[in-house]
Design a protein around this motif. Structure first.
Motif, PDB file in Angstrom:
ATOM      1  N   SER A   1      13.395-102.529  30.783  1.00 48.45           N
ATOM      2  CA  SER A   1      13.079-100.890  31.017  1.00 48.45           C
ATOM      3  C   SER A   1      14.761-100.470  29.567  1.00 48.45           C
ATOM      4  O   SER A   1      15.393-101.454  29.407  1.00 48.45           O
ATOM      5  N   ILE A   2      14.806 -99.875  29.043  1.00 46.15           N
ATOM      6  CA  ILE A   2      16.026 -99.114  28.435  1.00 46.15           C
ATOM      7  C   ILE A   2      17.001 -98.936  28.727  1.00 46.15           C
ATOM      8  O   ILE A   2      17.119 -98.173  29.820  1.00 46.15           O
ATOM      9  N   PRO A   3      18.349-100.100  28.398  1.00 42.36           N
ATOM     10  CA  PRO A   3      19.253 -99.417  29.135  1.00 42.36           C
ATOM     11  C   PRO A   3      20.185 -98.418  28.561  1.00 42.36           C
ATOM     12  O   PRO A   3      19.245 -97.245  28.005  1.00 42.36           O
ATOM     13  N   GLN A   4      20.631 -97.700  30.260  1.00 40.47           N
ATOM     14  CA  GLN A   4      21.207 -96.085  29.920  1.00 40.47           C
ATOM     15  C   GLN A   4      21.060 -95.346  28.338  1.00 40.47           C
ATOM     16  O   GLN A   4      21.290 -94.391  28.016  1.00 40.47           O
ATOM     17  N   SER A   5      22.562 -96.096  28.110  1.00 38.55           N
ATOM     18  CA  SER A   5      23.034 -95.940  26.729  1.00 38.55           C
ATOM     19  C   SER A   5      22.066 -95.360  25.572  1.00 38.55           C
ATOM     20  O   SER A   5      22.622 -94.022  24.780  1.00 38.55           O
ATOM     21  N   ILE A   6      20.960 -96.390  26.020  1.00 31.54           N
ATOM     22  CA  ILE A   6      20.160 -96.179  24.821  1.00 31.54           C
ATOM     23  C   ILE A   6      18.952 -94.588  24.757  1.00 31.54           C
ATOM     24  O   ILE A   6      19.070 -93.873  23.678  1.00 31.54           O
TER      25      ILE A   6
ATOM     26  N   PRO B   1      27.496-100.694  24.676  1.00 42.06           N
ATOM     27  CA  PRO B   1      27.390-101.097  26.049  1.00 42.06           C
ATOM     28  C   PRO B   1      25.942-101.399  27.082  1.00 42.06           C
ATOM     29  O   PRO B   1      25.652-101.737  28.104  1.00 42.06           O
ATOM     30  N   ALA B   2      25.519-101.490  25.622  1.00 38.67           N
ATOM     31  CA  ALA B   2      23.507-101.208  25.791  1.00 38.67           C
ATOM     32  C   ALA B   2      23.409-102.559  26.993  1.00 38.67           C
ATOM     33  O   ALA B   2      22.606-103.140  27.984  1.00 38.67           O
ATOM     34  N   ALA B   3      24.185-104.000  26.325  1.00 37.83           N
ATOM     35  CA  ALA B   3      23.861-105.241  27.222  1.00 37.83           C
ATOM     36  C   ALA B   3      23.849-105.969  28.611  1.00 37.83           C
ATOM     37  O   ALA B   3      23.449-106.048  29.227  1.00 37.83           O
TER      38      ALA B   3
ATOM     39  N   LEU C   1      12.287 -92.848  15.522  1.00 36.20           N
ATOM     40  CA  LEU C   1      11.777 -94.172  17.454  1.00 36.20           C
ATOM     41  C   LEU C   1      12.676 -93.256  17.693  1.00 36.20           C
ATOM     42  O   LEU C   1      11.952 -93.621  19.238  1.00 36.20           O
ATOM     43  N   LEU C   2      13.416 -93.100  17.585  1.00 33.18           N
ATOM     44  CA  LEU C   2      14.284 -92.675  18.709  1.00 33.18           C
ATOM     45  C   LEU C   2      14.371 -91.718  19.865  1.00 33.18           C
ATOM     46  O   LEU C   2      14.561 -90.918  20.421  1.00 33.18           O
ATOM     47  N   CYS C   3      13.911 -90.773  18.598  1.00 31.14           N
ATOM     48  CA  CYS C   3      12.820 -89.117  18.825  1.00 31.14           C
ATOM     49  C   CYS C   3      11.720 -89.345  19.308  1.00 31.14           C
ATOM     50  O   CYS C   3      11.311 -88.673  20.193  1.00 31.14           O
ATOM     51  N   LYS C   4      11.028 -90.576  19.640  1.00 27.05           N
ATOM     52  CA  LYS C   4      10.179 -91.043  20.217  1.00 27.05           C
ATOM     53  C   LYS C   4      10.556 -90.642  21.885  1.00 27.05           C
ATOM     54  O   LYS C   4      11.563 -90.529  22.377  1.00 27.05           O
ATOM     55  N   PRO C   5       9.077 -90.398  22.706  1.00 23.96           N
ATOM     56  CA  PRO C   5       9.049 -90.261  24.309  1.00 23.96           C
ATOM     57  C   PRO C   5       9.546 -91.241  24.666  1.00 23.96           C
ATOM     58  O   PRO C   5       9.664 -92.299  23.909  1.00 23.96           O
ATOM     59  N   GLU C   6      10.121 -91.861  26.191  1.00 22.10           N
ATOM     60  CA  GLU C   6      10.648 -92.769  26.379  1.00 22.10           C
ATOM     61  C   GLU C   6       9.804 -94.468  26.816  1.00 22.10           C
ATOM     62  O   GLU C   6       9.855 -95.122  26.280  1.00 22.10           O
ATOM     63  N   ALA C   7       8.650 -93.320  26.803  1.00 18.79           N
ATOM     64  CA  ALA C   7       7.668 -94.527  26.986  1.00 18.79           C
ATOM     65  C   ALA C   7       7.279 -95.406  26.248  1.00 18.79           C
ATOM     66  O   ALA C   7       7.011 -96.261  25.473  1.00 18.79           O
ATOM     67  N   GLU C   8       7.473 -94.372  24.494  1.00 15.72           N
ATOM     68  CA  GLU C   8       7.177 -95.078  23.393  1.00 15.72           C
ATOM     69  C   GLU C   8       8.122 -96.054  23.327  1.00 15.72           C
ATOM     70  O   GLU C   8       8.291 -96.989  22.477  1.00 15.72           O
ATOM     71  N   LEU C   9       9.695 -95.255  23.452  1.00  9.67           N
ATOM     72  CA  LEU C   9      10.610 -95.981  22.961  1.00  9.67           C
ATOM     73  C   LEU C   9      10.886 -97.517  23.751  1.00  9.67           C
ATOM     74  O   LEU C   9      10.999 -98.485  23.013  1.00  9.67           O
ATOM     75  N   ASN C  10      10.311 -97.509  25.128  1.00 12.18           N
ATOM     76  CA  ASN C  10      10.219 -98.512  25.599  1.00 12.18           C
ATOM     77  C   ASN C  10       9.761 -99.527  25.520  1.00 12.18           C
ATOM     78  O   ASN C  10       9.652-100.694  25.242  1.00 12.18           O
ATOM     79  N   ALA C  11       8.383 -99.187  24.493  1.00 14.05           N
ATOM     80  CA  ALA C  11       7.383 -99.542  24.047  1.00 14.05           C
ATOM     81  C   ALA C  11       7.479-100.589  22.880  1.00 14.05           C
ATOM     82  O   ALA C  11       7.007-102.012  22.455  1.00 14.05           O
ATOM     83  N   ALA C  12       9.202 -99.862  21.782  1.00 12.83           N
ATOM     84  CA  ALA C  12       9.052-100.492  21.116  1.00 12.83           C
ATOM     85  C   ALA C  12       9.892-101.500  20.850  1.00 12.83           C
ATOM     86  O   ALA C  12      10.274-102.516  19.960  1.00 12.83           O
TER      87      ALA C  12
END
Lengths: 363, 16
Positions: free
Chosen positions: A63-68, A53-55, A173-184
Motif C-alpha cells: 500500500s502507498i506509504p503515507q508520505s507519498i 521516509p517512505a521506506a 502519476l502523482l495526480c492520479k487517484p489513490e487506487a491508480e497510483l497504488n497500482a502503478a
C-alpha cells in the motif's frame, strides 16, 4: 490639513547612501534566503534518494506509504499539471509582448537617427545640433541591457520547459487517484518486523529533527524578510556631523546589528542539518542491510523515490513559473517606461529638427 | 534564481 509633501526629501548624498545601503541589504537578505532554500532542497534531495521516509513507512509492501500519499495530495491540491500547463501557456505571450515593446522603442530611435543623418549629410556643417547617434547612446545601452535580460529570460523559459518535459509523467502519476497510483507502484515484499526495530526508531527521530530544522528556516526567512528600519536618519546625522557619509562603514555596522543574529542562527541551523544528514545516511545504511533486498523491493523502492522526487520537481516548477510570470509582468512596466522615454526624446528631436529646418530655409 | 532580477533593471536616472 497641511501635509508636507517634501517631508521625505533628503540631500543627494543621503539619497545615494540609501541606495547603496539598499543594495547591500538586498544582497545580504537574498544570500541568507538562498542559502536556506538551497539547504532545504539538499535535504529533500537526500531524503528522496534514500526513499525516506517512505521506506520506513512501508510496512505492508503493497500500500502507498503515507508520505507519498501526502505528496500526491499536495500536488493535487495545488492543481497538478493543469496549474503548470496554465502558467506555461502564458509565458511565451508575455515574452512576445515584452519583445515587441522593446523593439518598438528602439525602432523610433533608429528612424529618427536615419532622418537626422540624412539632414546632416545634406546640410553638413550647417546642421549644428548633436547627432542623434551620439545622443541616443545611453538609451541604446539601456535597451541593450534589456535585450540581454530578455535573452536570459528566454533561456530560463527553456530550462523550465525541459524540466517539465522530464518530469511531467511522474507528476501526472502523482495526480492520479489513490487506487491508480497504488497500482502503478510495483509490489515489494513486506519488510520484516519493521516497527520495533531500533534503527527505524532512530531514523524516525532523525527525520523529525530534520523537519524541525526545515521549519526553523521557514521562520527565519519570514523574520528576516520583515526586518525593517529606516537608515535615512542615520545618514542625515552623519552628513550633518561629518559633512560626508561613510556609507560602507555605517551600513555594515547597522546591517550587522539587525541581521547579525540571524546570520549566526542560520549558520547554526545549516550545521545542524549537515550533522543530521550524515547521521541519517549512516542509519539508512544500517537499515538497508537489515531489510530484505531483492528485485521486487528494488523496483518498488525506485518508484517511490521517483514519486518523492516528482513532488519536489512539481514544487520547483511552480516556483519557477511564478517567478517567470512575475518577471515578465514587472518587466513590461519597465519597458513601457523606457518606450515612453524614447518616444519623448524623439518627439523633442523632431520638434527641434523642424525649427532648425525653418531657420536654415529662412537663412 | 532562473530569471533576471527586476531590481537590477530599474534604472532611476536623473532627468536631463
Amino acid at each position: 490639513k497641511f501635509t508636507d509633501v517634501f517631508v521625505k526629501m533628503v540631500p543627494l548624498a543621503v539619497q545615494q547612501a540609501l541606495s547603496a545601503y539598499g543594495q547591500r541589504r538586498a544582497d545580504l537578505v537574498n544570500r541568507l534566503i538562498a542559502q536556506m532554500r538551497e539547504s532545504t532542497n539538499l535535504a529533500n534531495g537526500v531524503l528522496a534518494s534514500l526513499n525516506l521516509p517512505a521506506a520506513i513507512e512501508d510496512v505492508s509492501g503493497d500500500s502507498i506509504p503515507q508520505s507519498i500519499l501526502d505528496k500526491s495530495k499536495a500536488v493535487i491540491q495545488q492543481g497538478g499539471l493543469q496549474t503548470i500547463d496554465q502558467l506555461m501557456r502564458d509565458l511565451p505571450e508575455l515574452l512576445q509582448r515584452n519583445r515587441e515593446i522593446l523593439d518598438e522603442a528602439l525602432k523610433v530611435l533608429d528612424q529618427e537617427e536615419v532622418t537626422d543623418n540624412e539632414l546632416k549629410a545634406k546640410f553638413k556643417e550647417r546642421w549644428k545640433r548633436t547627432p542623434s547617434s551620439e545622443l541616443y547612446k545611453p538609451l541604446r545601452t539601456e535597451g541593450g541591457n534589456f535585450r540581454t535580460a530578455l535573452d536570459r529570460a528566454t533561456h530560463a523559459d527553456k530550462v523550465v520547459r525541459e524540466r517539465y518535459a522530464t518530469h511531467s509523467e511522474v507528476i501526472a502519476l502523482l495526480c492520479k487517484p489513490e487506487a491508480e497510483l497504488n497500482a502503478a507502484i510495483p509490489s515489494g515484499n513486506p519488510t520484516k518486523s519493521l516497527q520495533g526495530s531500533e534503527v527505524v526508531m532512530l531514523l524516525k527521530t532523525l527525520l523529525a529533527a530534520l523537519n524541525e530544522a526545515k521549519k526553523e528556516r521557514e521562520t527565519f526567512e519570514n523574520d528576516i524578510k520583515s526586518v525593517q528600519f529606516d537608515m535615512s536618519s542615520k545618514f542625515l546625522t552623519a552628513l550633518a556631523q561629518d559633512g560626508a557619509i561613510n556609507e560602507e562603514a555605517i551600513s555594515v555596522t547597522e546591517l550587522d546589528r539587525y541581521y547579525g543574529g540571524y546570520t549566526e542562527k542560520v549558520q547554526q541551523n545549516l550545521k545542524k542539518q549537515e550533522e543530521l544528514l550524515a547521521k541519517i545516511q549512516a542509519a539508512h545504511e544500517e537499515f538497508s542491510k537489515s531489510t530484505q533486498s531483492n528485485t521486487d523491493a528494488n523496483q518498488r523502492e525506485e518508484m517511490l523515490k521517483k514519486l518523492a522526487a516528482g513532488h519536489d520537481q512539481f514544487v520547483e516548477l511552480v516556483n519557477n513559473l511564478k517567478e517567470g510570470t512575475k518577471f515578465y509582468n514587472g518587466f513590461t512596466e519597465i519597458l513601457l517606461k523606457f518606450q515612453t522615454k524614447c518616444s519623448d526624446i524623439v518627439f523633442a528631436r523632431k520638434t527641434e529638427r523642424d525649427e532648425l529646418l525653418k531657420d536654415l530655409q529662412q537663412s | 534564481s532562473l530569471y533576471p532580477s527586476l531590481e537590477d533593471l530599474k534604472v532611476d536616472k536623473v532627468i536631463q
